[in-house]
Scaffold this active site. Structure first.
Site, short mmCIF file in Angstrom:
data_model
loop_
_atom_site.label_atom_id
_atom_site.label_comp_id
_atom_site.label_asym_id
_atom_site.label_seq_id
_atom_site.Cartn_x
_atom_site.Cartn_y
_atom_site.Cartn_z
N LYS A 108 -3.02 25.62 -20.98
CA LYS A 108 -2.28 25.96 -22.20
C LYS A 108 -2.27 24.79 -23.18
O LYS A 108 -2.48 24.98 -24.39
CB LYS A 108 -0.85 26.39 -21.84
N ASP A 165 6.45 20.37 -16.11
CA ASP A 165 6.40 21.83 -16.23
C ASP A 165 6.35 22.53 -14.87
O ASP A 165 6.55 23.74 -14.80
CB ASP A 165 5.19 22.26 -17.06
N ARG A 189 16.24 24.53 -17.11
CA ARG A 189 15.56 24.86 -15.86
C ARG A 189 16.27 24.30 -14.63
O ARG A 189 16.08 24.82 -13.52
CB ARG A 189 14.10 24.40 -15.91
N ARG A 239 8.25 30.32 -16.43
CA ARG A 239 8.08 29.53 -15.21
C ARG A 239 9.19 29.83 -14.19
O ARG A 239 8.94 29.76 -12.98
CB ARG A 239 8.00 28.04 -15.54
#
Length: 429
Positions: A22, A315, A346, A388
């Site tokens: 990406k 990530d 997250r 994710r």
């Protein structure tokens, strides 16, 4: 909102390739558009985030053709973009918004960047602040902290900037502004973040020099179009790496994965936990290291994850959390406050979901402590609209005692449109 139900797996076996990286896909469109001549991109990720970047440059007059195999960009040169007639919609893509902010700051026109509700809630001052020091004229909600961002292109000057965060998006935004600035622009960061911008800009002909702890860009260089091959995205491979480690009897080969050393924190962490991972057929493609990765089921043990490895795996932490939840002992994550300002928080999102699956987790301001369990419980997991988080909890569901449902899985399309089919293709039941 679409939910997805995951049933336990007996093993994960086979050979796969994951979609193009990406980060590299975004940059190939951006740099090809401001280069002179033709740039071709093979392996471009056709996910929503990278497509948002592609459409933004089309809106600024760049001809970009996609035949399904190769993306061809008719570059307009450093000063050839046209003023967009409408707001540039970055969707959910923080990379699009932050890098475009830097690139647009030095144009000779006005532009506005916006995105979805999640992107409009993310912090932008970390980019707007240093760009303002360069002479950029950018306004936004909350004093420039939040999008929409209005950018009146202006004459820029080079600066020396010590970034308080290790962020490739911040670094790259300043570097792109530096292409249009007078003199030299220097960016230093606490730990080395991913270096795709440095590698690719240098390949396009920019005056880019790296040194320990930072990068230097000299403005004014003309970029020249080139052919780019995008490797498989290690951030997408991460879900299959973790699945292969935690599902008994697994043996999986992932072909053509980018293994840039600024991105291989996930491999270092999983190996550090005892994971059986092997990099084979290592090679170089378009200036990026690439390898095939073989992963086999392993007994994992807890470890501390902190310091330099964190930005190299930032990530992949949702997937790492799933591995840690099944490792023997308590895994301690530190220095990862950046996770709280991703598509969602997250740290809180993974803590919430894994607690539902029976894992003991303690949140800290910059990380968490995860005490592994012998098996997970099936649960109703919440994706929080974060691709994710959704994919990580689907992987967790493969080893749960019964079914796991994951909410709002449409968000997966931002980075990995074919994830569900690829996963189901290697799962043995």
């Amino acid at each position: 909102m679409q939910n997805y139900t995951v049933r336990p797996a007996k093993s994960v076996r086979g050979e796969i390739s994951v979609p193009g990286d990406k980060s590299i896909s975004h940059r190939s469109i951006m740099f090809g558009s401001i280069a002179s001549g033709v740039t071709t991109v093979t392996g471009f990720l056709r996910g929503e985030d990278a497509l948002a970047t592609l459409e933004a440059f089309r809106a600024m007059g760049v001809q970009i053709d996609d035949d399904g195999e190769t993306v061809t960009i008719q570059g307009r040169g450093l000063h050839g973009l046209s003023e967009p007639t409408d707001v540039l919609d970055c969707g959910n893509s923080g990379t699009s918004m932050r890098l475009l902010t830097g690139l647009l700051a030095g144009q000779n026109f006005f532009s506005v960047l916006s995105g979805d509700k999640y992107l409009r809630a993310r912090p932008m001052k970390r980019v707007v602040g240093p760009l303002a020091q360069m002479g950029a004229r950018i306004s936004g909600r909350a004093g420039g902290e939040k999008a929409p961002l209005a950018i009146q292109g202006s004459k820029l000057k080079g600066i020396e900037y010590d970034s308080p965060v290790s962020s490739a998006q911040v670094k790259s935004a300043i570097m792109l502004a530096g292409l249009y600035a007078g003199g030299e622009t220097v960016v230093r960061e606490p730990h080395l973040s991913r270096d795709h911008s440095e590698r690719m800009l240098r390949a396009f002909g920019a005056h880019v020099e790296t040194f320990p702890g930072g990068v230097k860009v000299r403005g004014g260089a003309e970029l020249t179009g080139r052919d780019i091959v995008v490797p498989g995205d290690i951030s997408s491979a991460a879900f299959f790496l973790v699945a292969g480690l935690i599902v008994p009897g697994s043996d999986l080969l992932i072909r053509g994965v980018g293994v840039n050393p600024t991105r291989t924190g996930i491999i270092d962490v999983l190996k550090g936990m005892g994971g059986d991972l092997e990099l084979i057929n290592q090679r170089d493609e378009s200036g990026e290291p690439v390898a095939d990765i073989r992963v086999r089921h392993s007994k994992l043990t807890a470890m501390e994850i902190s310091g330099d490895v964190v930005p190299r795996a930032i990530d992949e932490f949702p997937a790492i959390c799933v591995a840690a939840s099944l490792a023997q002992g308590t895994t301690v994550v530190r220095d990862a406050a950046e996770l709280r300002v991703k598509e969602t928080d997250r740290i809180s999102a993974m803590a919430d979901n894994l607690k539902r699956a029976g894992v003991s987790i303690v949140e800290t301001p910059d990380g968490m402590e995860i005490t592994g369990v012998s098996s997970l419980k099936g649960c109703a997991a919440d994706s929080f609209g974060d691709h994710r988080i959704a994919m990580s909890m689907m992987v967790a569901g493969l080893v749960a005692q019964n079914e796991t449902s994951v909410s709002d899985v449409e968000c997966i399309a931002t980075s990995f449109p074919g994830f569900v089919n690829l996963l189901e293709g290697v799962v043995q039941r």
